[in-house]
Enzyme design. Structure first.
Site, PDB file in Angstrom:
ATOM      1  N   GLU A  51       0.565  -1.627  -0.479  1.00  0.00           N
ATOM      2  CA  GLU A  51       0.635   0.116   0.158  1.00  0.00           C
ATOM      3  C   GLU A  51       1.028   1.237  -0.336  1.00  0.00           C
ATOM      4  OE1 GLU A  51      -3.067   0.473   2.608  1.00  0.00           O
ATOM      5  OE2 GLU A  51      -4.733  -0.735   1.876  1.00  0.00           O
ATOM      6  N   HIS A  96       7.025 -26.692  -1.607  1.00  0.00           N
ATOM      7  CA  HIS A  96       6.714 -27.805  -2.102  1.00  0.00           C
ATOM      8  C   HIS A  96       5.443 -27.321  -2.936  1.00  0.00           C
ATOM      9  CE1 HIS A  96       8.848 -30.782   0.001  1.00  0.00           C
ATOM     10  NE2 HIS A  96       8.989 -29.999   0.978  1.00  0.00           N
ATOM     11  N   LYS A 119     -14.349   0.623  -3.545  1.00  0.00           N
ATOM     12  CA  LYS A 119     -15.066   1.278  -2.985  1.00  0.00           C
ATOM     13  C   LYS A 119     -16.193   2.078  -3.486  1.00  0.00           C
ATOM     14  CE  LYS A 119     -11.758   1.555   1.362  1.00  0.00           C
ATOM     15  NZ  LYS A 119     -11.459   2.928   2.255  1.00  0.00           N
TER      16      LYS A 119
HETATM   17  O1  PA5 Z   1      -3.190   1.302   5.764  1.00  0.00           O
HETATM   18  C1  PA5 Z   1      -4.143   1.942   6.125  1.00  0.00           C
HETATM   19  O2  PA5 Z   1      -5.039   2.711   5.215  1.00  0.00           O
HETATM   20  C2  PA5 Z   1      -5.452   0.660   5.579  1.00  0.00           C
HETATM   21  O3  PA5 Z   1      -5.342   0.108   4.875  1.00  0.00           O
HETATM   22  C3  PA5 Z   1      -6.275   1.409   6.391  1.00  0.00           C
HETATM   23  O4  PA5 Z   1      -5.418   0.666   7.544  1.00  0.00           O
HETATM   24  C4  PA5 Z   1      -7.689   0.487   6.237  1.00  0.00           C
HETATM   25  O5  PA5 Z   1      -8.367   0.388   4.574  1.00  0.00           O
HETATM   26  C5  PA5 Z   1      -8.799   0.163   7.253  1.00  0.00           C
HETATM   27  O6  PA5 Z   1      -8.929   1.611   7.177  1.00  0.00           O
HETATM   28  P1  PA5 Z   1      -9.841   2.445   8.339  1.00  0.00           P
HETATM   29  O7  PA5 Z   1      -8.770   1.405   9.974  1.00  0.00           O
HETATM   30  O8  PA5 Z   1     -10.238   3.661   8.459  1.00  0.00           O
HETATM   31  O9  PA5 Z   1     -11.171   1.700   8.564  1.00  0.00           O
END
Ligand code: PA5
Length: 433
Positions: free
Chosen positions: A287, A308, A422
């Protein structure tokens, strides 16, 4: 950090070539002057954290331990992966199946939910809760993410049906932004105990805040030790010189390999306790780096299991992979392979050896085979799995990730691409504008 088995693949792309960038971005990171600088709150958190809040967190954990057979941790992405990584790394491999009194400090079973939308999983989890006392820790920084929000709605209802709204409220712990978001507003209306996620710490960088620390404390993990590990990493990884800073070595060598066409990084361990940690790492780097058509694709494997499964590909498939091994020097427990007089299974040549030493030979043999097969290899040594080393590793990788992202030319703290799925999903669900 040993990258001697990567150097032969680099030619002139020696990682020391990045020293100027490392020095430059080190200054940018320390002075919080780079892209996404408002996301660097985790840099000093291991020393700056609020002691009173930490005390309240331990108190809440003790209350949960005392009155619950099960803790449900509801969250997704950065709001659950770190806690799961810590718990799997630092508690008994079969913790859930031990009788409660045999679990460290009589900890409850901890189940994660809200990290996907599968109804069967949720219904099965409801079966597990039958006849059990349980509490909920719902974690969402934005307070509006759909997956955890749905899970919270369902399990909150279950809790209220079981205990009535008032008692249920005393079993709900909310980790979210200090001021804003739907979840924060709901928690205030219902009087739930809340723990704040600092505005300056984004989801995937938040495991060492209440996001990860509350579930860890409930599992009996010494959170002071975890933070001490991170604080030690903070002071040991302050030197911009590549030869003195393994986190920057890692960042530089990854970028060297990337420029040599190695676009996939496989993070490997030989210890199933590290599998969820590897998943946490995958999210952190995936990310943070994957944007602007850039980024090293992060994948994980557990050896020898995956030798494996994908071992053939690694040895002889397309050459775009490099491997990073998390090598635990000493297992938490070890077993000796015994001698049998009949030797029917022809294993007596191993009698007297520890299983740990066999695992070690598997590592050495694989490292050699894969390097000779054209896969550059990095090895990150972990002396022993402890809460301290967990905290240290988290800090190490977070720092390396930010440095590596800056070298790649991307902002490590945003994730604009995640909105695409989303938006489509909400449109299909008919969410009101
Ligand atoms: O790293 C990030 O920002 C994302 O992976 C969030 O942690 C994830 O989308 C969850 O978001 P939130 O804590 O707002 O529900």
């Amino acid at each position: 950090m040993d990258y001697s088995d990567a150097l032969p693949f680099l030619g002139s792309m020696d990682p020391t070539r990045f020293q100027n960038e490392l020095t430059h971005f080190h200054h940018i990171i320390q002075t919080k002057a780079g892209p996404g600088r408002q996301g660097l709150g985790w840099l000093d958190f291991p020393v700056d954290y609020d002691r009173q809040e930490s005390f309240e967190l331990e108190e809440a954990a003790a209350k949960i331990r005392q009155e619950s057979d099960v803790l449900l941790v509801i969250g997704i992405g950065g709001s659950f992966m770190g806690a799961r990584a810590a718990i799997e790394m630092l508690t008994h491999s079969f913790n859930h199946d031990l009788p409660k009194e045999a679990r460290k400090r009589g900890t409850p079973q901890i189940f994660f939910v809200g990290h996907h939308l599968d109804p069967t999983y949720m219904a099965d989890l409801m079966d597990i809760l039958q006849g059990k006392d349980f509490s909920i820790n719902v974690i969402s920084k934005s307070g509006g993410t759909l997956e955890p929000a749905i899970a919270f709605r369902m399990f909150r209802q279950l809790l209220e049906d079981k205990y009535g709204p008032q008692q249920a409220a005393s079993r709900i712990y909310v980790t979210t932004d200090r001021e804003i978001g739907t979840l924060k507003a709901l928690a205030m209306q219902e009087g739930y105990k809340t723990f704040p996620i600092p505005r300056t710490i984004g989801g995937r960088y938040s495991v060492l805040t209440a996001v990860g620390l509350l579930p860890m404390a409930v599992s009996g993990i010494g959170i002071g030790e975890v933070l001490e590990g991170a604080a030690t990493a903070r002071s040991e990884l302050k030197d911009p010189a590549i030869e003195n800073n393994p986190a920057y070595q890692y960042a530089a060598i990854r970028n060297s390999l990337y420029r040599k066409g190695k676009t996939t990084e496989l993070l490997v361990s030989y210890d199933p306790r590290l599998q969820s940690f590897a998943e946490w790492w995958k999210q952190l780097f995936g990310e943070s780096e994957g944007k602007n058509l850039q980024g090293i694709f992060p994948v994980t494997a557990l050896y020898t299991t995956d030798l494996h499964a994908i071992g053939q590909y690694i040895q002889q498939g397309r050459r775009m992979i490099f491997e990073t091994t998390l090598k635990v020097e000493k297992p938490l427990r070890d077993l000796i392979i015994t001698e049998r007089v009949d030797d029917q299974d022809e294993l007596n040549y191993l009698s007297g050896n520890t299983l740990g030493s066999v695992n070690d030979k598997a590592f050495q043999g694989t490292l050699r085979a894969h390097t000779e097969g054209g896969i550059p290899n990095l090895v990150i040594g972990i002396p022993k799995i402890t809460p301290f080393s967990f905290g240290y590793l988290v800090y190490f990788f977070q720092l390396a990730c930010v440095m590596s992202s800056y070298i790649l030319g991307v902002n490590p703290f945003d994730q604009p691409g995640v909105e695409a799925y989303k938006n489509n999903m909400f449109r299909l669900l008919g969410k009101p504008e």
